[in-house]
Write a protein that holds these residues in place. Structure first.
Motif, short mmCIF file in Angstrom:
data_model
loop_
_atom_site.label_atom_id
_atom_site.label_comp_id
_atom_site.label_asym_id
_atom_site.label_seq_id
_atom_site.Cartn_x
_atom_site.Cartn_y
_atom_site.Cartn_z
N GLN A 97 0.86 -1.19 0.00
CA GLN A 97 0.00 0.00 0.00
C GLN A 97 0.90 1.24 0.00
O GLN A 97 1.12 1.86 1.04
N PRO A 98 1.41 1.62 -1.18
CA PRO A 98 2.39 2.72 -1.21
C PRO A 98 1.85 4.05 -0.69
O PRO A 98 2.62 4.96 -0.41
N MET A 99 0.53 4.17 -0.54
CA MET A 99 0.00 5.44 -0.03
C MET A 99 0.24 5.60 1.48
O MET A 99 0.03 6.67 2.04
N VAL A 100 0.70 4.52 2.15
CA VAL A 100 0.95 4.62 3.60
C VAL A 100 2.20 5.47 3.83
O VAL A 100 3.24 5.23 3.22
N ASP A 101 2.05 6.48 4.72
CA ASP A 101 3.17 7.40 4.95
C ASP A 101 4.08 6.95 6.08
O ASP A 101 5.26 7.23 6.08
N LEU A 102 3.47 6.32 7.09
CA LEU A 102 4.35 5.89 8.19
C LEU A 102 3.89 4.58 8.81
O LEU A 102 2.71 4.28 8.86
N VAL A 103 4.88 3.82 9.26
CA VAL A 103 4.64 2.52 9.89
C VAL A 103 5.40 2.54 11.20
O VAL A 103 6.60 2.80 11.22
N VAL A 104 4.69 2.29 12.30
CA VAL A 104 5.36 2.39 13.59
C VAL A 104 4.98 1.19 14.47
O VAL A 104 3.80 0.89 14.66
N GLY A 105 5.98 0.50 14.98
CA GLY A 105 5.75 -0.66 15.85
C GLY A 105 5.37 -0.22 17.25
O GLY A 105 5.58 0.94 17.63
N PRO A 106 4.84 -1.14 18.06
CA PRO A 106 4.30 -0.78 19.37
C PRO A 106 5.34 -0.25 20.36
O PRO A 106 4.98 0.31 21.37
N ALA A 123 9.13 11.76 2.54
CA ALA A 123 9.86 10.49 2.72
C ALA A 123 8.95 9.51 3.45
O ALA A 123 8.03 9.90 4.15
N ARG A 124 9.23 8.24 3.25
CA ARG A 124 8.46 7.22 3.97
C ARG A 124 9.10 6.99 5.33
O ARG A 124 10.31 6.89 5.45
N ALA A 125 8.28 6.95 6.39
CA ALA A 125 8.83 6.84 7.74
C ALA A 125 8.46 5.50 8.33
O ALA A 125 7.29 5.17 8.46
N LEU A 126 9.47 4.74 8.71
CA LEU A 126 9.24 3.39 9.20
C LEU A 126 10.07 3.14 10.45
O LEU A 126 11.27 3.43 10.46
N ASP A 127 9.43 2.66 11.52
CA ASP A 127 10.18 2.36 12.73
C ASP A 127 9.54 1.17 13.44
O ASP A 127 8.49 1.28 14.05
N THR A 128 10.19 0.02 13.30
CA THR A 128 9.68 -1.17 14.00
C THR A 128 10.79 -1.80 14.85
O THR A 128 10.86 -2.99 15.00
N ASP A 129 11.64 -0.94 15.40
CA ASP A 129 12.71 -1.44 16.29
C ASP A 129 12.15 -1.79 17.65
O ASP A 129 11.04 -1.40 18.00
#
Ligand code: SF4
Length: 440
Positions: A97-106, A123-129
């Motif tokens: 789903q390229p329209m998603v701007d950010l993904v964040v883990g709990p 920019a795409r923002a992703l943080d699942t650390d």
């Protein structure tokens, strides 16, 4: 003045996600976002997801699909995915789903403002650390708005148990407990804002081992006793627990801590030792029943609630009968029961599965027994006096709804009570899901 931006959060799953959504709303409040109930007028949509049900990720993708039109109309709309599906799927989400701007883990909600700033640059923002830092430490800026009388407070996250059917140890990581002083100060803050009942949350909350003010680890019972000293906090509950972490002090607290309510959610999952072993539950049916005996010796009127999984791989009719026997022995006041469904990535997903129609038939038998028990315990409340914390107006004129100490919903009509009032109520009637009574 610029108009505030609107934030729509859709929350899936458990109470811990409800709590996390509140905290995310507060973190984004600092960025000028106010909550809205409608995705249509939102400037940001955040899905706080849960991985516990079958096809959880697919449901999130189809929900995202619904927002495609909105995003096309409003290119500035930001769309984020948070929670356990975000953790499990990671980059796959933006790939599909390229329209998603950010993904964040709990574990990374405190980084939301930074992620949002990054997303705004295109920019795409992703943080699942799983960062070492405590996300809650960074989420202290609760706006001092008035709160409903009952609130959740997360004290522990993650799980080290690795039950064979569960994704929590993979999506939420190892057990982490918040320090005592932070929990106490958040509880005080909630009480100042009108909260009278706090439910302490954790995936495995009774494994709580937070650092106390003197540097030593405190267990959950000690934390509860400390919280009980807060004036104005009238009720404490906790969920969810593992039987093996129910230590002597916590059992004793059910008998000697007045503010700890006589209701306990203590999942067992199955009554057959063979299946419990396959589930990697690390307890037996007998050890569970002995524990219930000790808890009831400490607090004879304790209402118990449980979780059950029916049709776990290799469950025979005899194994299932052992679950029914255990339920007969315990007598639950409420329960959650589900058919086993494979969750990719968990060990049980690889084993021989019970046919679907057998699972369905067993679940019906279990649920009819649980419903009978729940009904009998609820009906037995008629004529008794309970304490009710009133929470909100009911559906009909002059009606108010609250919760008893046993977590029954209780309705009264025509009484002079307001949300936050704690009153004695005589139970007059038992309905399908609630009690009706009169304020004494
Ligand atoms: S104790 Fe609970 S959270 Fe932990 S692995 Fe088992 S079911 Fe999952």
């Amino acid at each position: 003045m610029t108009a505030p931006k609107k934030l729509f959060i859709k929350t899936y799953g458990c109470q811990m996600n409800v709590y996390d959504s509140e905290r995310m709303a507060e973190a984004l409040g600092g960025e000028g976002y106010v909550p809205t109930d409608s995705p249509d007028d939102a400037d940001m949509i955040l899905l706080n997801t849960c991985h516990i049900r079958e096809k959880a990720a697919e449901k999130v993708y189809s929900e995202l699909g619904r927002y495609k039109g909105l995003k096309a109309e409003k290119p500035d709309l930001k769309i984020g995915v948070a929670g356990c599906v975000a953790q499990a799927e990671g980059e796959e989400i933006v790939r599909r789903q390229p329209m998603v701007d950010l993904v964040v883990g709990p574990q990374s909600y405190h980084r939301l403002p930074d992620l949002l700033a990054k997303a705004k640059t295109g920019a795409r923002a992703l943080d699942t650390d799983f960062p070492e830092e405590d996300k809650f430490e960074h989420l202290t800026a609760r706006p001092k708005a008035r709160r409903a009388p009952a609130a959740f407070l997360t004290v522990q996250e993650g799980c080290d148990k690795f039950c064979a059917f569960c994704v929590v140890p993979y999506t939420r990581g190892a057990e982490v407990s918040r320090p005592v002083d932070r929990v106490v100060s958040e509880a005080r803050d909630l009480v100042e804002r009108g909260v009278r009942e706090i439910t302490l949350l954790g995936q495995n909350v009774n494994a709580y081992h937070g650092v106390g003010p003197e540097g030593a680890d405190w267990g959950l019972a000690r934390l509860i006793r400390e919280l009980a000293k807060i004036d104005g906090l009238e009720r404490i509950r906790f969920t969810t627990s593992h039987p093996n972490d129910m230590d002597d002090d916590l059992i004793a607290a059910h008998g000697d801590c007045d503010k700890l309510m006589p209701y306990l959610h203590l999942p067992v999952q199955a009554g057959s030792d063979k299946i419990l072993k396959r589930m990697n539950r690390q307890h037996t049916a007998e050890s569970y029943l002995k524990l219930i005996e000790r808890l009831r010796a400490a607090r004879p009127d304790l209402h118990l609630s449980g979780d059950f999984i029916v049709g776990f791989p290799e469950e025979t009719e005899a194994d299932f009968q052992a679950t029914l026997d255990l339920v007969e022995a315990v007598e639950y006041g409420s329960a959650f029961s589900f058919k086993y469904s494979t969750r990719p990535g968990t060990p049980a997903a690889e084993r021989a599965q019970v046919p679907e129609d057998e699972k369905t038939e067993r679940l019906q038998r279990l649920q009819s027994l649980l419903t009978r028990q729940q009904r009998a315990l609820q009906d037995a409340m008629v004529g008794r006096d309970v304490s009710v914390l009133f929470e909100k107006p009911g559906r009909t004129d002059g009606q108010m709804v609250g919760k008893s100490e046993y977590l029954h919903a209780v309705h009264v009509t025509g009484a002079d009570v307001a949300p936050g009032d704690l009153r004695r109520v005589r139970v007059l009637e038992s309905g399908p899901n609630s009690l009706m009574g009169t304020v004494l």
